[in-house]
Motif scaffolding. Structure first.
Motif, mmCIF file in Angstrom:
data_model
loop_
_atom_site.group_PDB
_atom_site.id
_atom_site.type_symbol
_atom_site.label_atom_id
_atom_site.label_comp_id
_atom_site.label_asym_id
_atom_site.label_seq_id
_atom_site.Cartn_x
_atom_site.Cartn_y
_atom_site.Cartn_z
ATOM 1 N N ILE A 1 19.026 30.905 -52.826
ATOM 2 C CA ILE A 1 18.342 31.002 -54.255
ATOM 3 C C ILE A 1 17.131 30.076 -53.928
ATOM 4 N N GLY A 2 17.074 28.911 -53.122
ATOM 5 C CA GLY A 2 16.070 28.070 -52.947
ATOM 6 C C GLY A 2 14.977 28.848 -52.252
ATOM 7 N N ARG A 3 15.327 29.861 -51.104
ATOM 8 C CA ARG A 3 14.429 30.738 -50.757
ATOM 9 C C ARG A 3 13.742 31.530 -51.660
ATOM 10 N N ALA A 4 14.568 32.205 -52.462
ATOM 11 C CA ALA A 4 14.203 33.327 -53.355
ATOM 12 C C ALA A 4 13.027 32.597 -54.408
ATOM 13 N N VAL A 5 13.395 31.668 -54.979
ATOM 14 C CA VAL A 5 12.755 30.938 -55.979
ATOM 15 C C VAL A 5 11.092 30.441 -55.348
ATOM 16 N N ALA A 6 11.336 29.922 -54.089
ATOM 17 C CA ALA A 6 10.046 29.218 -53.287
ATOM 18 C C ALA A 6 8.994 30.509 -53.059
ATOM 19 N N TRP A 7 9.715 31.598 -52.766
ATOM 20 C CA TRP A 7 8.831 32.551 -52.458
ATOM 21 C C TRP A 7 8.165 33.752 -53.748
ATOM 22 N N ALA A 8 9.093 33.616 -54.708
ATOM 23 C CA ALA A 8 8.792 34.629 -55.726
ATOM 24 C C ALA A 8 7.244 34.178 -56.380
ATOM 25 N N ARG A 9 6.722 35.160 -56.699
ATOM 26 C CA ARG A 9 5.446 35.060 -57.257
ATOM 27 C C ARG A 9 5.399 35.577 -58.643
ATOM 28 N N LYS A 10 6.215 36.709 -58.978
ATOM 29 C CA LYS A 10 6.269 37.493 -60.280
ATOM 30 C C LYS A 10 7.470 37.413 -60.734
ATOM 31 N N VAL A 11 8.386 38.062 -59.961
ATOM 32 C CA VAL A 11 9.616 38.380 -60.777
ATOM 33 C C VAL A 11 10.952 37.708 -59.690
ATOM 34 N N ILE A 12 11.821 36.973 -60.357
ATOM 35 C CA ILE A 12 13.004 36.864 -59.337
ATOM 36 C C ILE A 12 14.384 37.326 -59.883
ATOM 37 N N ILE A 13 15.127 38.009 -58.894
ATOM 38 C CA ILE A 13 16.286 38.833 -59.402
ATOM 39 C C ILE A 13 17.400 38.128 -59.081
ATOM 40 N N LEU A 14 18.472 37.553 -59.743
ATOM 41 C CA LEU A 14 19.421 36.916 -59.211
ATOM 42 C C LEU A 14 20.825 37.544 -59.578
ATOM 43 N N ASP A 15 21.513 38.280 -58.433
ATOM 44 C CA ASP A 15 22.740 39.133 -58.894
ATOM 45 C C ASP A 15 23.653 38.020 -58.258
ATOM 46 N N GLU A 16 24.635 37.477 -59.420
ATOM 47 C CA GLU A 16 25.563 36.597 -59.339
ATOM 48 C C GLU A 16 25.333 35.168 -58.475
ATOM 49 N N PRO A 17 24.253 34.478 -58.795
ATOM 50 C CA PRO A 17 23.826 33.574 -58.115
ATOM 51 C C PRO A 17 24.838 32.138 -58.202
ATOM 52 N N THR A 18 25.597 32.257 -59.124
ATOM 53 C CA THR A 18 26.674 31.101 -59.294
ATOM 54 C C THR A 18 28.013 31.399 -58.812
ATOM 55 N N ASN A 19 28.254 32.575 -58.324
ATOM 56 C CA ASN A 19 29.710 32.989 -57.447
ATOM 57 C C ASN A 19 29.812 31.958 -56.533
ATOM 58 N N HIS A 20 30.887 31.528 -56.034
ATOM 59 C CA HIS A 20 31.442 30.669 -55.196
ATOM 60 C C HIS A 20 30.682 29.370 -55.551
ATOM 61 N N LEU A 21 30.157 28.926 -56.452
ATOM 62 C CA LEU A 21 29.337 27.627 -56.847
ATOM 63 C C LEU A 21 30.484 26.763 -57.498
ATOM 64 N N GLY A 22 30.324 25.473 -57.246
ATOM 65 C CA GLY A 22 31.257 24.446 -58.192
ATOM 66 C C GLY A 22 30.425 24.094 -59.210
ATOM 67 N N ALA A 23 30.794 23.289 -60.209
ATOM 68 C CA ALA A 23 30.169 23.046 -61.509
ATOM 69 C C ALA A 23 29.038 22.518 -61.258
ATOM 70 N N ARG A 24 28.706 21.283 -60.182
ATOM 71 C CA ARG A 24 27.441 20.769 -60.294
ATOM 72 C C ARG A 24 26.247 21.627 -59.667
ATOM 73 N N GLN A 25 26.787 22.516 -58.455
ATOM 74 C CA GLN A 25 26.099 23.386 -57.945
ATOM 75 C C GLN A 25 25.533 24.490 -58.910
ATOM 76 N N SER A 26 26.336 24.985 -59.796
ATOM 77 C CA SER A 26 26.113 25.966 -60.722
ATOM 78 C C SER A 26 24.942 25.385 -61.769
ATOM 79 N N GLN A 27 25.177 23.992 -61.946
ATOM 80 C CA GLN A 27 24.096 23.464 -62.825
ATOM 81 C C GLN A 27 22.639 23.456 -62.258
ATOM 82 N N GLU A 28 22.901 23.179 -60.994
ATOM 83 C CA GLU A 28 21.618 23.327 -60.070
ATOM 84 C C GLU A 28 20.904 24.480 -60.062
ATOM 85 N N VAL A 29 21.713 25.610 -60.242
ATOM 86 C CA VAL A 29 21.163 27.106 -60.085
ATOM 87 C C VAL A 29 20.540 27.316 -61.677
ATOM 88 N N LEU A 30 21.380 26.874 -62.628
ATOM 89 C CA LEU A 30 20.693 26.980 -63.922
ATOM 90 C C LEU A 30 19.336 26.151 -64.202
#
Ligand SMILES: Nc1ncnc2c1ncn2[C@@H]1O[C@H](COP(=O)(O)OP(=O)(O)OP(=O)(O)O)[C@@H](O)[C@H]1O
Ligand SMILES: [Mg+2]
Length: 255
Positions: free
Chosen positions: A159-188
């Motif tokens: 996710i960090g990689r995608a956000v760091a490089w995106a210039r216009k659009v970022i598409i996240l397909d199930e980014p919080t899969n396998h993530l715990g509550a705190r990491q999910s909040q980080e992603v949000l």
């Protein structure tokens, strides 16, 4: 107003399976769009069309900044500022975190006579650590091999990689899969940050509370068709579930 990125009348069949039928979809700058639907509804198929991994079947169009575009590969879409995190993220496990962040965009130290020299590993490690830190993703060390990270940590790197490089659009397909509550909040938090940066964000998720937390608008797919497209504020969790399972109909669907 012209949408930042738009798919017009896209369809996609896999053999005899119509995965997507004549779907219109758009995302504006600074908007977070939730793409929701049951398993097999066509979400990942639409993601792959938007990201250049699949070509839509005849007739469908992609429009970026008001211009018709056609991608021959995900690399083409990347070059135009569209960054995608696939459902099964494409990290290279044997490489380090920083090598993954720079995968395909490696920096080189200048070599003799202006030729490309060695990989600028130190500079890439420092930059990737700074980028991941800036987007609020906590990862142990940019020098660790990705194979030594937990599933959640790998997801965070992707996710960090995608956000760091995106210039216009970022598409996240199930980014919080396998993530715990705190990491999910980080992603949000990362998603909100991308929105503030003016990126168009497309979020695919089965975790409806996350959809309600960060999205401005919801597009609902069912059996390959768009059955609703409305501001998130017009949905309740119950209505969203009923719409995606086909019990209720909502505004904005149809083709
Ligand atoms: N490579 C493929 N070959 C054949 N059929 C496929 C392929 N990929 C997807 N499909 C079919 O297309 C339809 C849509 O699949 P898709 O992966 O887009 O669904 P999804 O909404 O992302 O589901 P999920 O929530 O389970 O990820 C399904 O019926 C699926 O079986
Ligand atoms: Mg999917």
């Amino acid at each position: 107003m012209t949408a930042l990125y738009e798919a017009v009348g896209v369809s996609k069949s896999y053999g005899s399976v119509a995965a997507l039928s004549n779907v219109d979809f758009h995302v504006d700058a600074g908007e977070v769009v939730g793409l929701v639907g049951d398993n097999g509804a066509g979400k990942s198929t639409l993601v792959k069309i938007l990201s250049g991994a699949h070509k839509p079947d005849g007739g469908g169009r992609l429009v970026l900044d008001g211009e018709d575009r056609s991608w021959d590969s995900p690399h083409d879409a990347l070059e135009s500022g569209i960054e995608t995190l696939y459902q099964d993220s494409g990290l290279a496990p044997h490489l380090t975190v920083s090598a993954n962040v720079f995968l395909g965009r490696e920096e080189f130290k200048p070599g003799l006579l202006g030729k490309l020299g060695f990989l600028a590993e130190k500079s890439m490690a420092a930059k990737s650590a700074a980028e991941l830190d800036r987007v609020g993703i906590a990862v142990p060390s940019a020098g660790r091999a990705v194979s030594q990270l937990s599933g959640g940590q790998r997801q965070a790197v992707a996710i960090g990689r995608a956000v760091a490089w995106a210039r216009k659009v970022i598409i996240l397909d199930e980014p919080t899969n396998h993530l715990g509550a705190r990491q999910s909040q980080e992603v949000l938090g990362v998603i909100r940050q991308a929105k503030r940066k003016g990126l168009g964000v497309i979020l695919v998720s089965h975790t409806l509370p996350h959809i309600f937390e960060v999205t401005d608008r919801c597009v609902v797919l069912r059996l390959g068709e768009k059955v609703a497209d409305a501001p998130t504020s017009e949905f309740t969790p119950d209505l969203l579930v009923k719409t995606l399972t086909g019990i209720t109909t909502m505004p904005g669907g149809g083709g």
